[in-house]
Motif scaffolding. Structure first.
Motif, mmCIF file in Angstrom:
data_model
loop_
_atom_site.group_PDB
_atom_site.id
_atom_site.type_symbol
_atom_site.label_atom_id
_atom_site.label_comp_id
_atom_site.label_asym_id
_atom_site.label_seq_id
_atom_site.Cartn_x
_atom_site.Cartn_y
_atom_site.Cartn_z
ATOM 1 N N THR A 102 -39.595 16.283 63.814
ATOM 2 C CA THR A 102 -38.913 15.944 62.573
ATOM 3 C C THR A 102 -38.795 17.176 61.703
ATOM 4 N N LYS A 103 -39.851 17.956 61.692
ATOM 5 C CA LYS A 103 -39.838 19.156 60.887
ATOM 6 C C LYS A 103 -38.792 20.119 61.436
ATOM 7 N N ARG A 104 -38.801 20.227 62.756
ATOM 8 C CA ARG A 104 -37.840 21.123 63.377
ATOM 9 C C ARG A 104 -36.418 20.641 63.109
ATOM 10 N N ALA A 105 -36.196 19.367 63.208
ATOM 11 C CA ALA A 105 -34.882 18.785 62.950
ATOM 12 C C ALA A 105 -34.512 19.015 61.496
ATOM 13 N N SER A 106 -35.495 18.898 60.634
ATOM 14 C CA SER A 106 -35.269 19.114 59.203
ATOM 15 C C SER A 106 -34.918 20.575 58.964
ATOM 16 N N GLU A 107 -35.595 21.480 59.637
ATOM 17 C CA GLU A 107 -35.309 22.904 59.480
ATOM 18 C C GLU A 107 -33.920 23.235 60.022
ATOM 19 N N GLU A 108 -33.602 22.635 61.171
ATOM 20 C CA GLU A 108 -32.281 22.878 61.749
ATOM 21 C C GLU A 108 -31.195 22.326 60.833
ATOM 22 N N ALA A 109 -31.453 21.178 60.259
ATOM 23 C CA ALA A 109 -30.487 20.575 59.342
ATOM 24 C C ALA A 109 -30.330 21.463 58.107
ATOM 25 N N ALA A 110 -31.448 22.016 57.633
ATOM 26 C CA ALA A 110 -31.390 22.899 56.465
ATOM 27 C C ALA A 110 -30.628 24.171 56.817
ATOM 28 N N ALA A 111 -30.858 24.707 58.024
ATOM 29 C CA ALA A 111 -30.157 25.912 58.468
ATOM 30 C C ALA A 111 -28.665 25.624 58.603
ATOM 31 N N GLN A 112 -28.344 24.449 59.171
ATOM 32 C CA GLN A 112 -26.935 24.069 59.314
ATOM 33 C C GLN A 112 -26.282 23.868 57.947
ATOM 34 N N LEU A 113 -27.045 23.282 57.040
ATOM 35 C CA LEU A 113 -26.539 23.073 55.678
ATOM 36 C C LEU A 113 -26.283 24.426 55.014
ATOM 37 N N LYS A 114 -27.220 25.356 55.223
ATOM 38 C CA LYS A 114 -27.060 26.682 54.642
ATOM 39 C C LYS A 114 -25.826 27.371 55.235
ATOM 40 N N GLU A 115 -25.676 27.230 56.554
ATOM 41 C CA GLU A 115 -24.524 27.823 57.248
ATOM 42 C C GLU A 115 -23.221 27.177 56.759
ATOM 43 N N ALA A 116 -23.256 25.863 56.596
ATOM 44 C CA ALA A 116 -22.073 25.137 56.123
ATOM 45 C C ALA A 116 -21.715 25.585 54.708
ATOM 46 N N LYS A 117 -22.724 25.761 53.876
ATOM 47 C CA LYS A 117 -22.488 26.210 52.497
ATOM 48 C C LYS A 117 -21.892 27.619 52.504
ATOM 49 N N LYS A 118 -22.421 28.476 53.397
ATOM 50 C CA LYS A 118 -21.911 29.839 53.508
ATOM 51 C C LYS A 118 -20.440 29.803 53.941
ATOM 52 N N LEU A 119 -20.130 28.956 54.911
ATOM 53 C CA LEU A 119 -18.752 28.826 55.387
ATOM 54 C C LEU A 119 -17.842 28.282 54.276
ATOM 55 N N MET A 120 -18.361 27.336 53.506
ATOM 56 C CA MET A 120 -17.585 26.768 52.399
ATOM 57 C C MET A 120 -17.305 27.827 51.336
ATOM 58 N N ASP A 121 -18.304 28.683 51.046
ATOM 59 C CA ASP A 121 -18.113 29.764 50.070
ATOM 60 C C ASP A 121 -17.034 30.741 50.547
ATOM 61 N N GLU A 122 -17.113 31.071 51.844
ATOM 62 C CA GLU A 122 -16.104 31.975 52.403
ATOM 63 C C GLU A 122 -14.722 31.337 52.349
ATOM 64 N N ALA A 123 -14.647 30.058 52.692
ATOM 65 C CA ALA A 123 -13.369 29.342 52.645
ATOM 66 C C ALA A 123 -12.846 29.295 51.212
ATOM 67 N N SER A 124 -13.745 29.108 50.258
ATOM 68 C CA SER A 124 -13.358 29.077 48.848
ATOM 69 C C SER A 124 -12.816 30.433 48.421
ATOM 70 N N LYS A 125 -13.491 31.503 48.874
ATOM 71 C CA LYS A 125 -13.026 32.847 48.534
ATOM 72 C C LYS A 125 -11.637 33.103 49.121
ATOM 73 N N ARG A 126 -11.448 32.687 50.379
ATOM 74 C CA ARG A 126 -10.146 32.868 51.033
ATOM 75 C C ARG A 126 -9.072 32.055 50.314
ATOM 76 N N GLU A 127 -9.443 30.845 49.909
ATOM 77 C CA GLU A 127 -8.503 29.985 49.201
ATOM 78 C C GLU A 127 -8.105 30.624 47.861
ATOM 79 N N LYS A 128 -9.104 31.171 47.156
ATOM 80 C CA LYS A 128 -8.815 31.829 45.881
ATOM 81 C C LYS A 128 -7.928 33.051 46.111
ATOM 82 N N ALA A 129 -8.231 33.828 47.151
ATOM 83 C CA ALA A 129 -7.423 35.011 47.464
ATOM 84 C C ALA A 129 -5.993 34.598 47.800
ATOM 85 N N ALA A 130 -5.855 33.537 48.589
ATOM 86 C CA ALA A 130 -4.526 33.047 48.954
ATOM 87 C C ALA A 130 -3.785 32.556 47.709
ATOM 88 N N ALA A 131 -4.512 31.864 46.831
ATOM 89 C CA ALA A 131 -3.898 31.394 45.589
ATOM 90 C C ALA A 131 -3.466 32.583 44.742
#
Length: 136
Positions: free
Chosen positions: A4-33
């Motif tokens: 469970t801990k490992r799954a929780s850590e993986e979920a946290a890592a995936q969440l962190k990765e997803a947030k990083k991807l969302m930030d990059e997508a937001s930056k690209r969207e702002k640049a495109a705008a």
């Protein structure tokens, strides 16, 4: 629990990765705008420039038409003045001829007068001599 801990850590890592991807997508969207806004601004500026050019073309055509009207008026005035010059030259030639005729007539009259005076003097001299001799 470890899984469970490992799954929780993986979920946290995936969440962190997803947030990083969302930030990059937001930056690209702002640049495109930003790029889109720049393109829209450039398009508006180009439209303004085109409008200015059209106004300049219209103003140039108007100025050209006015200049043509002025040129036509000047040509008409020039033709009128040339006609006036021709008429004046004719009148001047007539006046000069009349003056020359008048001078010739005056010269002839002076010659006639001098001849008449000479003739009169010639007729008076014998009369004086005759009147002188008749008094004595």
């Amino acid at each position: 629990l470890g899984a469970t801990k490992r799954a929780s850590e993986e979920a946290a890592a995936q969440l962190k990765e997803a947030k990083k991807l969302m930030d990059e997508a937001s930056k690209r969207e702002k640049a495109a705008a930003g790029r889109e806004a720049t393109l829209e601004y450039d398009a508006l500026r180009a439209a303004d420039k085109e409008q200015e050019m059209l106004q300049l073309v219209v103003a140039a055509k108007l100025a050209s038409a006015q200049a043509k009207e002025q040129l036509d008026a000047l040509k008409r005035e020039n033709a009128r003045l040339q006609q006036l010059v021709s008429e004046t030259k004719g009148k001047l030639a007539n006046a000069k001829a009349a003056h020359e005729d008048m001078e010739a007539a005056c010269a002839h009259a002076i010659t006639d007068r001098q001849a008449a005076l000479t003739e009169l003097e010639a007729h008076k001299k014998p009369q004086r001599a005759a009147s002188f001799f008749s008094r004595s």
